[in-house]
Design a protein around this motif. Structure first.
Motif, PDB file in Angstrom:
ATOM      1  N   PHE A   3       0.999  -1.246  -0.101  1.00 11.54           N
ATOM      2  CA  PHE A   3       0.091  -0.072   0.035  1.00 11.54           C
ATOM      3  C   PHE A   3       0.966   1.282   0.054  1.00 11.54           C
ATOM      4  O   PHE A   3       1.676   1.657   0.783  1.00 11.54           O
ATOM      5  N   ASN A   4       0.861   2.144  -0.921  1.00 15.07           N
ATOM      6  CA  ASN A   4       1.760   3.242  -1.163  1.00 15.07           C
ATOM      7  C   ASN A   4       0.976   4.325  -0.565  1.00 15.07           C
ATOM      8  O   ASN A   4       0.213   5.005  -1.047  1.00 15.07           O
ATOM      9  N   THR A   5       1.463   4.846   0.863  1.00 18.28           N
ATOM     10  CA  THR A   5       0.758   5.799   1.444  1.00 18.28           C
ATOM     11  C   THR A   5       1.229   6.975   0.955  1.00 18.28           C
ATOM     12  O   THR A   5       0.303   8.051   1.027  1.00 18.28           O
ATOM     13  N   SER A   6       2.355   7.351   0.525  1.00 18.84           N
ATOM     14  CA  SER A   6       2.572   8.528   0.058  1.00 18.84           C
ATOM     15  C   SER A   6       1.823   9.069  -1.229  1.00 18.84           C
ATOM     16  O   SER A   6       1.547  10.079  -1.351  1.00 18.84           O
ATOM     17  N   GLU A   7       1.530   8.034  -2.049  1.00 17.39           N
ATOM     18  CA  GLU A   7       0.781   8.174  -3.136  1.00 17.39           C
ATOM     19  C   GLU A   7      -0.457   8.743  -2.963  1.00 17.39           C
ATOM     20  O   GLU A   7      -1.284   9.511  -3.540  1.00 17.39           O
ATOM     21  N   GLN A   8      -1.189   7.832  -1.879  1.00 14.06           N
ATOM     22  CA  GLN A   8      -2.713   8.309  -1.384  1.00 14.06           C
ATOM     23  C   GLN A   8      -2.667   9.717  -0.645  1.00 14.06           C
ATOM     24  O   GLN A   8      -3.550  10.278  -0.827  1.00 14.06           O
ATOM     25  N   ASP A   9      -1.444   9.966   0.325  1.00  7.79           N
ATOM     26  CA  ASP A   9      -1.482  11.364   0.812  1.00  7.79           C
ATOM     27  C   ASP A   9      -1.519  12.320  -0.319  1.00  7.79           C
ATOM     28  O   ASP A   9      -2.131  13.314  -0.181  1.00  7.79           O
ATOM     29  N   GLU A  10      -0.719  12.241  -1.268  1.00  8.40           N
ATOM     30  CA  GLU A  10      -0.556  13.241  -2.208  1.00  8.40           C
ATOM     31  C   GLU A  10      -1.849  13.173  -3.225  1.00  8.40           C
ATOM     32  O   GLU A  10      -2.177  14.491  -3.314  1.00  8.40           O
ATOM     33  N   ALA A  11      -2.762  12.119  -3.358  1.00 10.73           N
ATOM     34  CA  ALA A  11      -3.770  12.447  -3.823  1.00 10.73           C
ATOM     35  C   ALA A  11      -5.084  13.163  -2.928  1.00 10.73           C
ATOM     36  O   ALA A  11      -5.826  13.827  -3.814  1.00 10.73           O
ATOM     37  N   LYS A  14      -4.349  16.886  -2.690  1.00 11.64           N
ATOM     38  CA  LYS A  14      -4.793  17.506  -4.072  1.00 11.64           C
ATOM     39  C   LYS A  14      -6.288  17.679  -4.077  1.00 11.64           C
ATOM     40  O   LYS A  14      -6.786  18.605  -4.286  1.00 11.64           O
ATOM     41  N   PHE A  15      -6.873  16.612  -3.499  1.00 12.88           N
ATOM     42  CA  PHE A  15      -8.547  16.674  -3.162  1.00 12.88           C
ATOM     43  C   PHE A  15      -8.645  17.693  -2.466  1.00 12.88           C
ATOM     44  O   PHE A  15      -9.961  18.385  -2.707  1.00 12.88           O
ATOM     45  N   LEU A  16      -8.399  18.095  -1.278  1.00  8.10           N
ATOM     46  CA  LEU A  16      -8.612  19.035  -0.433  1.00  8.10           C
ATOM     47  C   LEU A  16      -8.271  20.515  -0.873  1.00  8.10           C
ATOM     48  O   LEU A  16      -9.121  21.330  -0.816  1.00  8.10           O
ATOM     49  N   ALA A  17      -7.150  20.483  -1.650  1.00  5.86           N
ATOM     50  CA  ALA A  17      -6.938  21.829  -2.122  1.00  5.86           C
ATOM     51  C   ALA A  17      -7.952  22.144  -3.421  1.00  5.86           C
ATOM     52  O   ALA A  17      -8.439  23.305  -3.276  1.00  5.86           O
ATOM     53  N   GLU A  18      -8.395  21.365  -4.221  1.00 10.94           N
ATOM     54  CA  GLU A  18      -9.512  21.538  -4.989  1.00 10.94           C
ATOM     55  C   GLU A  18     -10.728  21.699  -4.716  1.00 10.94           C
ATOM     56  O   GLU A  18     -11.484  22.485  -5.080  1.00 10.94           O
ATOM     57  N   ARG A  19     -11.053  21.169  -3.326  1.00 12.19           N
ATOM     58  CA  ARG A  19     -12.390  21.356  -2.874  1.00 12.19           C
ATOM     59  C   ARG A  19     -12.778  22.625  -2.553  1.00 12.19           C
ATOM     60  O   ARG A  19     -13.822  22.975  -2.550  1.00 12.19           O
TER      61      ARG A  19
END
Length: 86
Positions: A3-11, A14-19
């Protein structure tokens, strides 16, 4: 499986910034300089776009969310095209 946590965190970041850019119609005039008349005028033009969902998300039959930064950019482009066509 790893499970790649850094990739999930980055996504997620990005979601929070866009929201924060998504607002309901009643909040749109407080974010950008647009009248209800102008919004009703450009909304059909936006809905014709292939990527209209990136500008307007229909939540349900009565509610829509607008990406105010993208709507503002579209508004400038729309006004420029109207000036050139006139």
């Amino acid at each position: 499986m790893q499970f790649n946590t850094s990739e999930q965190d980055e996504a997620y970041e990005k979601f929070l910034a866009e929201r924060k850019f998504w607002v309901y119609e009643k909040d749109l005039p407080s974010k950008i300089n647009i009248s209800k008349y102008m919004l009703k005028k450009i909304e059909p033009e936006i809905m014709k776009l292939e990527n209209s969902y990136d500008l307007i998300r229909i939540v349900n039959q009565r509610l829509k969310k607008y990406h105010y930064a993208r709507v503002e950019m579209f508004l400038h482009l729309y006004n420029d095209s109207q000036k050139k066509g006139a």
